[in-house]
Scaffold this active site. Sequence first.
Site, PDB file in Angstrom:
ATOM      1  N   ASP A 188       0.858  -1.182   0.000  1.00  0.00           N
ATOM      2  CA  ASP A 188       0.000   0.000   0.000  1.00  0.00           C
ATOM      3  C   ASP A 188       0.895   1.233   0.000  1.00  0.00           C
ATOM      4  OD1 ASP A 188      -1.932  -1.891   0.330  1.00  0.00           O
ATOM      5  OD2 ASP A 188      -2.734  -1.101   2.203  1.00  0.00           O
ATOM      6  N   HIS A 264       5.239  -7.231  -0.519  1.00  0.00           N
ATOM      7  CA  HIS A 264       5.143  -8.526  -1.186  1.00  0.00           C
ATOM      8  C   HIS A 264       5.913  -8.494  -2.497  1.00  0.00           C
ATOM      9  CE1 HIS A 264       1.573  -9.909   1.335  1.00  0.00           C
ATOM     10  NE2 HIS A 264       1.676  -8.622   1.640  1.00  0.00           N
ATOM     11  N   SER A 375       7.383   3.503   5.286  1.00  0.00           N
ATOM     12  CA  SER A 375       8.671   3.892   4.722  1.00  0.00           C
ATOM     13  C   SER A 375       8.532   3.982   3.207  1.00  0.00           C
ATOM     14  CB  SER A 375       9.756   2.900   5.132  1.00  0.00           C
ATOM     15  OG  SER A 375      11.025   3.408   4.799  1.00  0.00           O
TER      16      SER A 375
END
EC number: 4.1.1.65
Length: 406
Positions: A188, A264, A375
């Site tokens: 995200d 991911h 981050s």
Amino acid sequence: MAVAGGRGCVRSLREGVLWRSSPCHCDYTATRHFLGALQKLPLQAWVRKVHTAPLRTLFLLRPVPILLAAGGGYAGYRQYEKYRERQLEKLGLEIPPKLASHWEVSLYKSVPTRLLSRACGRLNQVELPSWLRRPVYSLYIWTFGVNMTEAAVEDLQHYRNLSEFFRRKLKPQARPVCGLHSVISPSDGKILTFGQVKNSEVEQVKGVTYSLESFLGPRACTEDLPFPPASSCDSFRNQLVTREGNELYHCVIYLAPGDYHCFHSPTDWTVSHRRHFPGSLMSVNPGMARWIKELFCHNERVVLTGDWKHGFFSLTAVGATNVGSIRIHFDQDLHTNSPSYSKGSYNDLSFVTHANKEGIPMRKGEPLGEFNLGSTIVLIFEAPKDFNFRLKAGQKILFGEALGSL
């Protein structure tokens, strides 16, 4: 009675004389006169007075008010700059990025962000009492706009500490992985910039670049690294492009504190090498990325490199303030934000061994790693010239959504 009163007066007079002659009274008087003089001076003279004042006098001024005054003044200056930028945007004028000077970057890097991040990491591991969990997590949810309906466990009492809450898992149906596109978003976040890499310079935001070689590190000469041999006259960018007719692309995704903190695999690829750069832990929010050139090269980061069906592929997890902990699920030897490190150093680890001559195979959407807080993820990869991004700079994106395809 009169004698007693006289003795009291003498005692008070003697104590007064002793107080006036004591070091404490001298310091107090000096400080009072110093502050009184400062009120009558203009700003430049005030600064000069502070620089020339005795150390003991400055110590008695207490550091907190000084820091608050300095920080407040600087924050006010930054707010004025932002206001001026907004006014220029309303007029339709393009605002060139105003980069931090060398001394501003040095001043920022002098802040012990690594120590503060380790302290925050320890604090996040502290188990919260059951009665405190709901108000603490609710405050965080309200502040950063966290959507807990997507969490695999919505009950706030389930999370024993802040670290578990930050690394919460999502419901399987919350992030469907797009199978039609060759590259998906690994996390995200917010798209800061994307496009082709030209002249070995990569955009961290529009108008602000960083060196590709400084970011990924020098090309190693070992056989197991995914960098092809190249002549000294070739640019670093050309050394990464392994197939004729291909181009080098990049995409930068900023994870805010309220975003899902795991990342991911963005495609089907094989990870053959890890390079860990210890470094600073400055904030990587879009405002800082616009202000500090080569911000991502200053910060601690973990670079994973390998190959996909079109050639070179890399994913880099960049650390930030309070995000010193970067975890890669298949790399147990990785330890980030260590107390001491050598400036400019890096640690290499090859996943190519005699038993495994290819590396770590990753499937699209497979869990790869996690941050303790938001981050930045940077993708740099090789693809044919007809590769198209399906993005807009500044847009919000979710893990599993399409980044681009052929």
